[in-house]
Write a protein that holds these residues in place. Structure first.
Motif, mmCIF file in Angstrom:
data_model
loop_
_atom_site.group_PDB
_atom_site.id
_atom_site.type_symbol
_atom_site.label_atom_id
_atom_site.label_comp_id
_atom_site.label_asym_id
_atom_site.label_seq_id
_atom_site.Cartn_x
_atom_site.Cartn_y
_atom_site.Cartn_z
ATOM 1 N N GLN A 1 -86.271 -37.691 38.357
ATOM 2 C CA GLN A 1 -84.979 -38.378 38.748
ATOM 3 C C GLN A 1 -85.139 -40.221 38.982
ATOM 4 O O GLN A 1 -84.733 -41.318 38.313
ATOM 5 N N ARG A 2 -86.585 -39.868 39.802
ATOM 6 C CA ARG A 2 -87.193 -40.866 40.718
ATOM 7 C C ARG A 2 -88.441 -41.959 39.034
ATOM 8 O O ARG A 2 -88.501 -42.694 39.311
ATOM 9 N N ALA A 3 -88.808 -40.778 38.048
ATOM 10 C CA ALA A 3 -90.054 -41.633 37.475
ATOM 11 C C ALA A 3 -88.657 -42.989 36.336
ATOM 12 O O ALA A 3 -87.909 -42.638 35.968
ATOM 13 N N SER A 4 -89.655 -43.483 36.207
ATOM 14 C CA SER A 4 -88.926 -45.030 34.923
ATOM 15 C C SER A 4 -89.615 -44.651 33.805
ATOM 16 O O SER A 4 -89.853 -43.551 33.171
ATOM 17 N N GLY A 5 -88.354 -45.037 33.456
ATOM 18 C CA GLY A 5 -88.289 -44.528 31.353
ATOM 19 C C GLY A 5 -87.445 -43.357 31.747
ATOM 20 O O GLY A 5 -87.578 -43.536 30.038
ATOM 21 N N MET A 6 -86.868 -42.727 32.388
ATOM 22 C CA MET A 6 -86.666 -41.412 31.666
ATOM 23 C C MET A 6 -85.482 -41.757 31.527
ATOM 24 O O MET A 6 -84.074 -42.549 31.765
ATOM 25 N N PRO A 7 -84.552 -41.007 30.417
ATOM 26 C CA PRO A 7 -83.575 -41.361 30.206
ATOM 27 C C PRO A 7 -82.425 -40.655 31.224
ATOM 28 O O PRO A 7 -82.931 -39.519 31.478
ATOM 29 N N SER A 8 -81.016 -41.616 31.437
ATOM 30 C CA SER A 8 -80.415 -40.386 32.124
ATOM 31 C C SER A 8 -79.387 -38.827 31.742
ATOM 32 O O SER A 8 -79.467 -38.700 30.333
ATOM 33 N N VAL A 9 -79.104 -38.266 32.319
ATOM 34 C CA VAL A 9 -78.402 -37.235 31.905
ATOM 35 C C VAL A 9 -76.749 -37.485 31.946
ATOM 36 O O VAL A 9 -75.810 -38.284 32.284
ATOM 37 N N GLU A 10 -76.336 -36.903 31.636
ATOM 38 C CA GLU A 10 -74.256 -36.143 31.058
ATOM 39 C C GLU A 10 -74.583 -35.004 31.297
ATOM 40 O O GLU A 10 -74.765 -34.316 31.187
ATOM 41 N N ASP A 11 -73.470 -35.011 32.112
ATOM 42 C CA ASP A 11 -72.455 -34.009 33.147
ATOM 43 C C ASP A 11 -71.552 -33.508 32.137
ATOM 44 O O ASP A 11 -70.544 -33.254 31.618
ATOM 45 N N GLY A 12 -71.989 -32.121 31.591
ATOM 46 C CA GLY A 12 -71.431 -30.848 30.602
ATOM 47 C C GLY A 12 -70.345 -30.136 31.449
ATOM 48 O O GLY A 12 -70.126 -29.267 31.276
ATOM 49 N N THR A 13 -70.451 -30.242 32.605
ATOM 50 C CA THR A 13 -70.043 -28.778 33.713
ATOM 51 C C THR A 13 -68.677 -28.553 33.319
ATOM 52 O O THR A 13 -67.829 -27.008 32.695
ATOM 53 N N GLY A 14 -67.806 -29.489 33.280
ATOM 54 C CA GLY A 14 -65.905 -29.179 32.342
ATOM 55 C C GLY A 14 -66.592 -28.978 31.276
ATOM 56 O O GLY A 14 -65.273 -28.110 31.176
ATOM 57 N N ARG A 15 -66.583 -29.201 29.857
ATOM 58 C CA ARG A 15 -66.435 -29.161 28.978
ATOM 59 C C ARG A 15 -67.102 -27.060 29.143
ATOM 60 O O ARG A 15 -66.302 -25.941 28.683
ATOM 61 N N PHE A 16 -67.545 -27.461 29.690
ATOM 62 C CA PHE A 16 -69.052 -25.501 29.540
ATOM 63 C C PHE A 16 -67.568 -24.525 29.973
ATOM 64 O O PHE A 16 -67.373 -23.752 29.684
ATOM 65 N N VAL A 17 -66.969 -25.036 31.335
ATOM 66 C CA VAL A 17 -65.739 -24.582 32.404
ATOM 67 C C VAL A 17 -64.712 -23.940 30.876
ATOM 68 O O VAL A 17 -64.013 -22.880 30.810
ATOM 69 N N GLU A 18 -64.345 -25.193 30.374
ATOM 70 C CA GLU A 18 -63.738 -24.517 29.825
ATOM 71 C C GLU A 18 -63.944 -23.553 28.048
ATOM 72 O O GLU A 18 -63.439 -22.529 28.167
ATOM 73 N N ILE A 19 -65.070 -23.513 27.803
ATOM 74 C CA ILE A 19 -65.926 -22.760 26.803
ATOM 75 C C ILE A 19 -65.946 -21.384 27.060
ATOM 76 O O ILE A 19 -65.543 -20.558 26.485
ATOM 77 N N LEU A 20 -66.255 -20.960 28.648
ATOM 78 C CA LEU A 20 -66.283 -20.054 29.191
ATOM 79 C C LEU A 20 -65.542 -19.254 28.991
ATOM 80 O O LEU A 20 -64.776 -18.268 28.687
ATOM 81 N N ASP A 21 -63.833 -19.932 29.510
ATOM 82 C CA ASP A 21 -62.135 -19.847 29.725
ATOM 83 C C ASP A 21 -61.963 -19.313 28.678
ATOM 84 O O ASP A 21 -61.353 -17.976 28.502
ATOM 85 N N ASN A 22 -62.650 -19.814 27.580
ATOM 86 C CA ASN A 22 -61.960 -19.412 26.157
ATOM 87 C C ASN A 22 -62.294 -17.577 26.007
ATOM 88 O O ASN A 22 -61.793 -17.101 24.981
ATOM 89 N N ILE A 23 -64.376 -17.700 25.866
ATOM 90 C CA ILE A 23 -64.524 -16.509 25.936
ATOM 91 C C ILE A 23 -63.895 -15.855 26.786
ATOM 92 O O ILE A 23 -63.938 -14.668 25.843
ATOM 93 N N ARG A 24 -64.241 -15.245 27.967
ATOM 94 C CA ARG A 24 -63.634 -15.028 28.478
ATOM 95 C C ARG A 24 -62.139 -13.968 27.784
ATOM 96 O O ARG A 24 -61.604 -12.621 28.245
ATOM 97 N N HIS A 25 -60.970 -15.292 27.048
ATOM 98 C CA HIS A 25 -60.136 -14.202 26.700
ATOM 99 C C HIS A 25 -60.040 -14.256 25.245
ATOM 100 O O HIS A 25 -59.225 -14.033 24.454
ATOM 101 N N GLY A 26 -61.499 -14.051 24.562
ATOM 102 C CA GLY A 26 -62.271 -13.395 23.380
ATOM 103 C C GLY A 26 -61.753 -14.296 22.153
ATOM 104 O O GLY A 26 -62.146 -14.411 21.280
ATOM 105 N N LEU A 27 -62.167 -15.933 22.366
ATOM 106 C CA LEU A 27 -62.675 -16.981 21.534
ATOM 107 C C LEU A 27 -63.648 -17.150 21.577
ATOM 108 O O LEU A 27 -64.330 -17.688 22.440
ATOM 109 N N HIS A 28 -64.141 -16.572 20.395
ATOM 110 C CA HIS A 28 -66.197 -17.415 20.172
ATOM 111 C C HIS A 28 -65.938 -17.870 19.482
ATOM 112 O O HIS A 28 -65.724 -17.992 17.754
ATOM 113 N N LYS A 29 -67.107 -19.354 19.360
ATOM 114 C CA LYS A 29 -66.889 -19.774 18.347
ATOM 115 C C LYS A 29 -68.578 -20.381 17.875
ATOM 116 O O LYS A 29 -68.884 -20.971 16.671
#
Length: 491
Positions: free
Chosen positions: A161-189
């Motif tokens: 995270q301190r190294a120069s020239g490294m690309p930044s990250v994107e937070d996908g936690t919210g979308r992951f939680v939504e997908i996991l909840d759908n899977i628990r309810h039987g929705l598979h994509k």
């Protein structure tokens, strides 16, 4: 003015005294974030300074014309009163033709004969002085080892995270939680047009249930899923080549592209395969998901194998070699490749391609007393026996390990020592791949959760197969978005 013993003012001053000087140089502060370690280092520095003064008392310089009587008297010692008595007797029986300097002085067990001249005396004293210098060097080395031991991996954690020239990250936690909840309810994509390759981590050859539930779950949904049968205790580059061959074999056999998910060292191995052989695999791979992988390195591996520490005195590295090479039948380089030094060296030369969709997933282990004391989270392992029962057999020793408690203890150690959140083996910051979509769940999951989760039977707990499915589903969406972005740039 000298302070009285027990004076409160004196005690206060001593408690805040900075480190003492060693050979007119300031001993570096070892670990300021932990006051008790800082105080211990201060006491060690004071002791070293005391020994330094003791050794320096024998560093006597001599004039070129000879040894002075004053120096000779200061350096002359007698081993016992009998020696002194015998010398007095010799003097009284002599006729006066012999002077007091004819008697060979004794210093630290070394006889110095003045009649041999100052050069002989000087050489004898230099030997004593060299002994003092070697002692001083020993204490200087001890101080440096203590500093390296206490400092540990504090400067390395999160280096990506301190190294120069490294690309930044994107937070996908919210979308992951939504997908996991759908899977628990039987929705598979997850699409069946892709083959899913699971890459297990270190010591996976000794865990018979590793990824089995995930593969079974995927097969029930009609998805092609494989577990890479690699030697998990082999080096990263060796496994990278085997994974490349796996991908090519799957692609040519099914004419379907491959999506990879690697756990722990398996994620590092899979990432190395795509970094080293991307020109051969870019048309055969859809994306990569890394779960709890020490992509930047692991403080546990680095602290165990770092040279120049106090642990060298008890041969910690040798003990690890026996465990990995003799007991587990692996390669020591498998652990070395996870140190910060090796990861920095590799990633500076081989980075993941920018067009590759990547999802990185990390967790934090619970460190409550209840978790530390529990024996419910266990893993079943099979270790090879040192001596086979008969020729041609490969007997296994079944072992039940309380991994949950062990991971909690390691996570607590990393929290206290470095102030870093981790799953017990990998810190959260070291698991985030530059340029990836990062999943940071709040649920407490340790590093070994992927192994023992299928044994829990608690529907409220996260299931490894469902989490893997959610990660790969998110990876499909990230890949679609990235391909759209690249198409827009080309236009």
């Amino acid at each position: 003015m000298e302070e009285e013993p027990g004076n409160p003012r004196r005690s206060s001053e001593e408690s805040t005294t900075p480190f003492l000087s060693l050979n007119d140089g300031l001993i570096p502060q070892l670990f300021t974030s932990v006051p008790s370690l800082n105080e211990a280092a201060s006491y060690l520095a004071q002791s070293t300074s005391l020994f330094t003064r003791c050794f320096s008392d024998y560093s006597v310089e001599y004039p070129s014309s000879g040894v002075s009587v004053t120096h000779e008297q200061e350096l002359t010692t007698f081993s016992s009163t009998q020696n002194g008595a015998s010398l007095d007797s010799d003097r009284s029986s002599s006729s006066g033709s012999h002077s007091a300097t004819d008697t060979p002085p004794i210093h630290s067990g070394v006889t110095i004969n003045s009649s041999e001249g100052p050069s002989q005396n000087t050489s004898a004293l230099v030997q004593s002085n060299n002994s003092g210098q070697s002692g001083l060097s020993m204490f200087q080395g001890l101080i440096e080892r203590a500093r390296r031991t206490v400092r540990g991996s504090a400067d390395d954690i999160g280096w990506l995270q301190r190294a120069s020239g490294m690309p930044s990250v994107e937070d996908g936690t919210g979308r992951f939680v939504e997908i996991l909840d759908n899977i628990r309810h039987g929705l598979h994509k997850l699409p069946n047009s892709i083959v899913y390759l699971l890459v297990p981590g270190l010591f996976s050859n000794h865990g018979p249930l590793y990824f089995v539930s995930t593969k079974t779950s995927f097969s029930k949904m009609g998805l092609a899923c494989h577990i890479a049968k690699i030697h998990s205790e082999a080096s990263v580059e060796k496994n990278a080549r085997e994974i490349k061959e796996y991908i090519e074999e799957i692609y040519w056999g099914s004419q379907k592209r491959v999506m990879l998910l690697g756990h722990s060292k398996g994620g590092v191995d899979a990432a190395a395969a795509l970094s080293l052989y991307w020109s051969d695999l870019k048309d055969k791979v859809v994306g990569l998901a890394l779960a709890q992988s020490p992509y930047g390195g692991s403080p546990i591996a680095s602290d165990i194998l770092r040279e120049g520490q106090l642990g060298d005195y008890v041969n910690i590295r040798r003990l690890m070699e026996i465990i990995i090479c003799k007991v587990i039948k692996g390669d020591m380089q498998a652990l070395e490749d996870l140190t910060y030094e090796r990861r920095k060296e590799f990633l500076m030369k081989h980075q993941l391609p920018s067009e590759l969709p990547v999802v990185s997933f990390h967790t934090e282990a619970g460190i409550t007393p209840a978790v530390l004391a529990t024996l419910s989270h266990v893993a079943h392992a099979e270790l090879p026996l040192m001596a086979p029962l008969s020729a041609g057999e490969s007997p296994k020793l079944p072992v039940v390990i309380p991994l949950g408690a062990a991971m909690a203890a390691c996570a607590q150690l990393l929290q206290i020592r470095y102030g870093e959140k981790s799953d017990g083996l990998v810190t959260c910051r070291d698991a985030e791949v530059p340029g990836s979509t990062v999943v940071r769940p709040k649920c407490k999951l340790d590093h070994a959760w992927m192994v023992y989760s299928s044994l829990n039977g608690d529907p409220s707990d996260w299931d490894a197969s469902q989490v893997c499915e959610a990660l790969l589903t998110l990876l499909v969406e990230v890949g679609q978005r990235k391909r759209h972005e690249f198409a827009m740039k080309d236009e």
